[in-house]
Scaffold this motif. Structure first.
Motif, PDB file in Angstrom:
ATOM      1  N   LYS A 126       1.048  -0.859   0.341  1.00 54.56           N
ATOM      2  CA  LYS A 126       0.002  -0.217  -0.511  1.00 54.56           C
ATOM      3  C   LYS A 126       1.042   1.285  -0.080  1.00 54.56           C
ATOM      4  N   CYS A 127       0.880   2.444  -0.862  1.00 55.54           N
ATOM      5  CA  CYS A 127       1.240   3.532  -0.882  1.00 55.54           C
ATOM      6  C   CYS A 127       0.157   4.101  -0.330  1.00 55.54           C
ATOM      7  N   PRO A 128       0.162   4.730   1.174  1.00 57.73           N
ATOM      8  CA  PRO A 128      -0.093   5.333   1.694  1.00 57.73           C
ATOM      9  C   PRO A 128      -0.724   6.708   2.146  1.00 57.73           C
ATOM     10  N   PHE A 129      -0.029   7.471   1.226  1.00 59.80           N
ATOM     11  CA  PHE A 129       0.704   8.734   1.046  1.00 59.80           C
ATOM     12  C   PHE A 129      -0.975  10.150   1.726  1.00 59.80           C
ATOM     13  N   THR A 130      -2.078   9.816   0.153  1.00 60.42           N
ATOM     14  CA  THR A 130      -3.116  10.793   0.300  1.00 60.42           C
ATOM     15  C   THR A 130      -4.093  10.446   1.640  1.00 60.42           C
ATOM     16  N   SER A 131      -3.576   9.124   2.509  1.00 61.34           N
ATOM     17  CA  SER A 131      -4.159   8.372   4.092  1.00 61.34           C
ATOM     18  C   SER A 131      -3.657   8.657   4.804  1.00 61.34           C
ATOM     19  N   LEU A 132      -2.893   9.969   4.905  1.00 59.00           N
ATOM     20  CA  LEU A 132      -1.652  10.060   5.791  1.00 59.00           C
ATOM     21  C   LEU A 132      -1.737  12.181   5.615  1.00 59.00           C
ATOM     22  N   GLY A 133      -2.458  12.650   3.957  1.00 58.55           N
ATOM     23  CA  GLY A 133      -2.062  13.496   4.044  1.00 58.55           C
ATOM     24  C   GLY A 133      -0.766  14.470   3.128  1.00 58.55           C
ATOM     25  N   VAL A 134      -0.132  13.455   2.633  1.00 58.00           N
ATOM     26  CA  VAL A 134       1.165  14.153   2.220  1.00 58.00           C
ATOM     27  C   VAL A 134       0.942  13.444   1.056  1.00 58.00           C
ATOM     28  N   ALA A 135       2.593  13.488   0.396  1.00 54.48           N
ATOM     29  CA  ALA A 135       2.657  13.022  -1.404  1.00 54.48           C
ATOM     30  C   ALA A 135       3.178  11.702  -1.420  1.00 54.48           C
ATOM     31  N   PRO A 136       3.621  10.942  -2.612  1.00 56.38           N
ATOM     32  CA  PRO A 136       4.279  10.410  -3.183  1.00 56.38           C
ATOM     33  C   PRO A 136       5.982  10.207  -2.435  1.00 56.38           C
ATOM     34  N   GLU A 137       7.046   9.283  -3.001  1.00 53.57           N
ATOM     35  CA  GLU A 137       8.074   9.983  -1.784  1.00 53.57           C
ATOM     36  C   GLU A 137       9.483   8.751  -2.418  1.00 53.57           C
ATOM     37  N   ALA A 138      10.163   8.546  -2.148  1.00 54.21           N
ATOM     38  CA  ALA A 138      11.623   7.642  -2.739  1.00 54.21           C
ATOM     39  C   ALA A 138      11.102   8.097  -4.136  1.00 54.21           C
ATOM     40  N   ALA A 139      11.207   9.257  -4.901  1.00 51.91           N
ATOM     41  CA  ALA A 139      11.127   8.783  -6.711  1.00 51.91           C
ATOM     42  C   ALA A 139       9.954   8.165  -7.157  1.00 51.91           C
ATOM     43  N   SER A 140       9.281   7.974  -6.768  1.00 54.99           N
ATOM     44  CA  SER A 140       7.953   6.793  -6.699  1.00 54.99           C
ATOM     45  C   SER A 140       6.991   7.538  -8.065  1.00 54.99           C
ATOM     46  N   ALA A 227       6.484  18.871  -2.191  1.00 51.12           N
ATOM     47  CA  ALA A 227       5.235  18.427  -1.791  1.00 51.12           C
ATOM     48  C   ALA A 227       4.844  17.996  -0.551  1.00 51.12           C
ATOM     49  N   PHE A 228       5.901  17.485   0.692  1.00 50.77           N
ATOM     50  CA  PHE A 228       6.117  16.498   1.883  1.00 50.77           C
ATOM     51  C   PHE A 228       6.393  18.400   2.220  1.00 50.77           C
ATOM     52  N   ARG A 229       7.494  19.258   2.450  1.00 48.80           N
ATOM     53  CA  ARG A 229       7.401  20.447   3.130  1.00 48.80           C
ATOM     54  C   ARG A 229       6.549  21.288   3.511  1.00 48.80           C
ATOM     55  N   VAL A 230       5.696  21.021   2.335  1.00 49.20           N
ATOM     56  CA  VAL A 230       3.824  21.311   2.205  1.00 49.20           C
ATOM     57  C   VAL A 230       3.282  21.339   2.739  1.00 49.20           C
TER      58      VAL A 230
END
Length: 268
Positions: A126-140, A227-230
Motif C-alpha cells: 500500500k502506498c498510503p500517502f493520500t490517507s496520511l495527507g502527504v505526497a509520494p516519496e522515494a522518487a516513486s 510537496a512533503f514540506r508543504v
C-alpha cells in the motif's frame, strides 16, 4: 534492528523490528543505509537481498516518529530516510527484494529501486500517502509510472488501496509471486545465478541500465520533497495522525471544508 547474513556472495539484509512490523524508525534507516554502504564496498558481495522478519516486509515510516517530527521533539538520525534513499538510488550491485508480507510507504516504494522483486503470495503493498495527507516519496512519482505506466501508477499512488502480490506481478511491480515457504529459496536461487557472474560485469551492466534514467530520479525526489514540506504537519496530515492515534478513519472532507470556509475576520 537488522540482521546480516552472507551466502555464496549474496548478502541478505533482514529488517528485524517484528513488533513494529519492521517500520523504519531513524535507527533502522541508519542501520539499513550503513548496511548498503558496506555491501557496495565489499568485494565479496555480488548481490544484496532485502527481506523482513515476521508477517511484514516493512510498514514504512514509523508513524510515532512522524508525529514526533510534527511536534518538534524529533531527533534526526545520522542518515535517516533521505540518506537511505540516496544509497538505494546509487547502489551499484543487483538489489533484490524478498517481500515476505505487507509493505507500506517506503516498504512499497523501495520497489522502484529494486532490480528484481519476489513476493510471497501472502504479501501485499500500500502506498498510503493520500490517507496520511502527504505526497509520494522515494522518487516513486517517477519510478512507478516508468515501471507500470501513468494510469496504473496513479491508482497505486493516489488511492491508498492495498495491492496484492498477484496484482503486483500483473502490473509489473514484481517479478514473481511464490508460496510463502518458497519465497527465500526462489529468491536465493535467482540471486545466486547473478552472484556467480563477475561483479565488475554486474556493476557496469547495472550502471548502463540506470544511466537511461538520467537525472529523473533526482528531479522527482526534489519535487516530492517540496510537496512533503508543504503537506507535512499541515491540517490533513495532523488529522490523519490524530485519527491513527484515536483508531478511527480520518475526516478529510471536514478538513477541506474548513480550509475553504471564508474567514469573516479577513474582510474587516
Amino acid at each position: 534492528m537488522i540482521r546480516i547474513e552472507d551466502t555464496d556472495r549474496v548478502r541478505i539484509l533482514t529488517l528485524d523490528r517484528p513488533d513494529a512490523l519492521n517500520a523504519f524508525n531513524e535507527a533502522l534507516y541508519d542501520a539499513t543505509c550503513e548496511a548498503l554502504i558496506d555491501a557496495a564496498a565489499d568485494p565479496g558481495v555480488a548481490v544484496v537481498v532485502i527481506t523482513g522478519t515476521g508477517r511484514a516486509f516493512s510498514a514504512g515510516t514509523d508513524l510515532v516518529e512522524m508525529a514526533q517530527r510534527n511536534s518538534g521533539t524529533f531527533a534526526n538520525g545520522k542518515h535517516g530516510f533521505p540518506g537511505m534513499v540516496d544509497q538505494l538510488a546509487v547502489f551499484p550491485k543487483p538489489l533484490i527484494l524478498a517481500m515476505n508480507g505487507l509493505g507500506l510507504g517506503i516498504g512499497a516504494t523501495i520497489i522502484g529501486f529494486a532490480d528484481l522483486v519476489f513476493m510471497s503470495t501472502d504479501a501485499r503493498i500500500k502506498c498510503p500517502f493520500t490517507s496520511l495527507g502527504v505526497a509520494p516519496e522515494a522518487a516513486s512519482s517517477y519510478t512507478f509510472p516508468a515501471l507500470i505506466g501513468r494510469q496504473k501508477a496513479a491508482w497505486v499512488l493516489l488511492s491508498s488501496e492495498w495491492i496484492g502480490a498477484a496484482e503486483c506481478v500483473e502490473l509489473g511491480l514484481a517479478f514473481k509471486a511464490v508460496a510463502p515457504d518458497d519465497l527465500m529459496p526462489e529468491t536465493l536461487r535467482h540471486a545466486k545465478i547473478l552472484a556467480a557472474k563477475s561483479v565488475a560485469s554486474l556493476v557496469e551492466s547495472k550502471r548502463v541500465l540506470l544511466g537511461a534514467l538520467g537525472d529523473q530520479l533526482d528531479q522527482a525526489r526534489a519535487r516530492e520533497n517540496e510537496a512533503f514540506r508543504v503537506l507535512l504537519g499541515g491540517p490533513a496530515n495532523i488529522e490523519a495522525l490524530t485519527a491513527f492515534a484515536e483508531r478511527r478513519d480520518p475526516d478529510f472532507a471536514a478538513v477541506d471544508a474548513k480550509a475553504t470556509t471564508p474567514n469573516p475576520d479577513a474582510a474587516s
